[in-house]
Design an enzyme around this catalytic site. Structure first.
Site, PDB file in Angstrom:
ATOM      1  N   GLU A  72       0.925  -1.183  -0.182  1.00 17.59           N
ATOM      2  CA  GLU A  72      -0.022  -0.068   0.046  1.00 17.59           C
ATOM      3  C   GLU A  72       0.954   1.188  -0.085  1.00 17.59           C
ATOM      4  OE1 GLU A  72      -1.902  -2.630   3.291  1.00 17.59           O
ATOM      5  OE2 GLU A  72      -0.071  -2.666   2.274  1.00 17.59           O
ATOM      6  N   CYS A 111       0.003   0.598   7.657  1.00 20.09           N
ATOM      7  CA  CYS A 111      -0.484   0.979   6.362  1.00 20.09           C
ATOM      8  C   CYS A 111      -2.010   1.817   6.455  1.00 20.09           C
ATOM      9  CB  CYS A 111      -0.630   0.134   5.414  1.00 20.09           C
ATOM     10  SG  CYS A 111       0.685  -0.886   5.002  1.00 20.09           S
ATOM     11  N   LEU A 157      22.294 -29.022  -1.004  1.00 18.45           N
ATOM     12  CA  LEU A 157      20.882 -28.415  -0.787  1.00 18.45           C
ATOM     13  C   LEU A 157      21.016 -26.816  -0.871  1.00 18.45           C
ATOM     14  CD1 LEU A 157      20.256 -30.616   2.467  1.00 18.45           C
ATOM     15  CD2 LEU A 157      19.949 -31.068   0.001  1.00 18.45           C
ATOM     16  N   GLU A 192      12.683 -33.120   0.953  1.00 17.67           N
ATOM     17  CA  GLU A 192      13.371 -33.677  -0.495  1.00 17.67           C
ATOM     18  C   GLU A 192      13.628 -35.320  -0.155  1.00 17.67           C
ATOM     19  OE1 GLU A 192      15.983 -31.652  -2.671  1.00 17.67           O
ATOM     20  OE2 GLU A 192      14.823 -29.926  -2.997  1.00 17.67           O
ATOM     21  N   LEU A 204      10.048 -38.804   4.224  1.00 15.63           N
ATOM     22  CA  LEU A 204       8.940 -38.602   3.436  1.00 15.63           C
ATOM     23  C   LEU A 204       7.652 -39.202   3.812  1.00 15.63           C
ATOM     24  CD1 LEU A 204      10.464 -38.408  -0.312  1.00 15.63           C
ATOM     25  CD2 LEU A 204       9.564 -36.603   0.778  1.00 15.63           C
TER      26      LEU A 204
END
Length: 350
Positions: free
Chosen positions: A53, A87, A212, A290, A296
């Site tokens: 803004e 803002c 990485l 990853e 995972l």
């Protein structure tokens, strides 16, 4: 209503320019419209810098033009003092009579307060224009404040018959092996530049000695996060080169080194939640996981993930045996052909 949608779409486009540079702040875009034309535009470039803004308002030299203008912003204007002034105060100072907002700020300290102050001073406020799109734009930011953890992305590549690596008898037999193609790997590096952190387990480091970092794209390196229960990884590995902030979760006690933070944590059934809570406390908004397979699957089993990005790779060879890829259920959000051999499948939880 059509006019409101057009200008909010433009604000969303502007906000996306801040991807990878605004965290822990959200991405925000702003358009100031007058008589159906864009008077000025702005977006949040970088954390600690002026908000969208402010950038849009400061573009206008003749402040008398604000008296019959409308300000469009993707996220509720801030009302608090942080690294930059509120803002809302600048909007009021410039006598902007109408503000159109995509979605409310999810922070419990700020939610609705900016809107409330604008209304108290007689500003016409229109809410929830393209609300779903504005939420999706800041999916990391909303996840952080609504679930009290980072946005979790699971990422891996697998062959067309379901393997993510080949079999080898010992480390000496292992060779550098890419299932995915060069464009898929480049895209992976682009993703790294967009997220706050990247996590792998000990086996991935010992097997591949990964850096990485971001090499095939432009942008900042993510925070490296390593799981090493007994500190088996030698300091000669790339992850300990000190070139980027690295967090090692371990059960052992060890003093921090240059750019390397050791966090002592129990590797029990609650390890995933404990890791994410630590990242939340450090205001890390997003995490890419990853590998490897066990790491995972630990996120999948606990159902703690927000997005999976899977490269399905069709090459001239087909792995006959090896390490099978994780299986993740979910709604397919997108399918994209990367090249003739690689397809990207993005899923979100049901």
């Amino acid at each position: 209503m059509k006019e409101k949608i057009i200008f909010m779409y433009r604000a969303i486009q502007l906000a996306k320019k801040g991807l990878g540079s605004t965290s822990p702040n959200p991405m925000v875009g702003c358009v100031i419209e007058r008589n159906g034309l864009i008077l000025s535009e702005g977006w949040h470039y970088q954390a600690g810098k002026s908000h969208a803004e402010v950038n849009a308002i400061n573009m206008v030299k003749d402040i008398s033009l604000f008296s019959d203008s409308t300000l469009y912003v993707t996220l509720e204007p801030c009302v608090h003092f942080g690294k930059t002034p509120p803002c809302v105060d600048l909007i009021l100072k410039r006598n902007i009579p109408r503000v159109v907002i995509g979605v409310r700020d999810p922070s419990y300290k700020k939610k609705g307060l900016g809107i409330q102050k604008l209304k108290e001073y007689g500003v016409e406020v229109i809410e929830n224009v393209l609300e779903d799109q504005c939420r999706f734009l800041n999916k990391r930011f909303f996840t952080f404040y609504e679930k009290n953890r980072p946005y979790v992305i699971l990422k891996w590549a697998q062959s067309d018959n379901g393997f993510m690596d080949y079999s080898f008898n010992n480390k000496k037999d292992r060779k550098r092996f890419w299932i995915s193609g060069i464009y898929s790997r480049q895209l992976s590096h682009k993703w790294r530049s967009e997220e706050d952190s990247l996590l792998v387990g000990k086996k991935t480091v010992l097997n591949d000695n990964p850096k990485l970092n971001v090499r095939k794209w432009f942008g900042k390196n993510p925070i490296r996060i390593i799981l090493d229960r007994n500190l088996n990884i030698s300091t000669s590995y790339f992850v300990f080169n000190g070139e980027q902030h690295t967090i090692v979760f371990t059960e052992k006690k060890k003093e921090n080194k240059k750019n390397i933070e050791f966090v002592q944590i129990s590797f029990d059934k609650g390890i995933i939640k404990n890791i994410l809570n630590h990242l939340y406390q450090k205001k890390i908004l997003s995490l890419i996981v990853e590998g490897g397979k066990m790491t995972l699957e630990s996120f999948i089993e606990k159902n703690i993930w927000d997005e999976s990005r899977i490269f399905l790779c069709y090459r001239s060879f087909s792995l006959k045996k090896g390490l099978s890829a994780p299986i993740v259920d979910g709604k397919i959000l997108k399918k994209v052909d990367i090249d003739d051999n690689d397809k990207l499948i993005i899923k979100v939880p049901f």
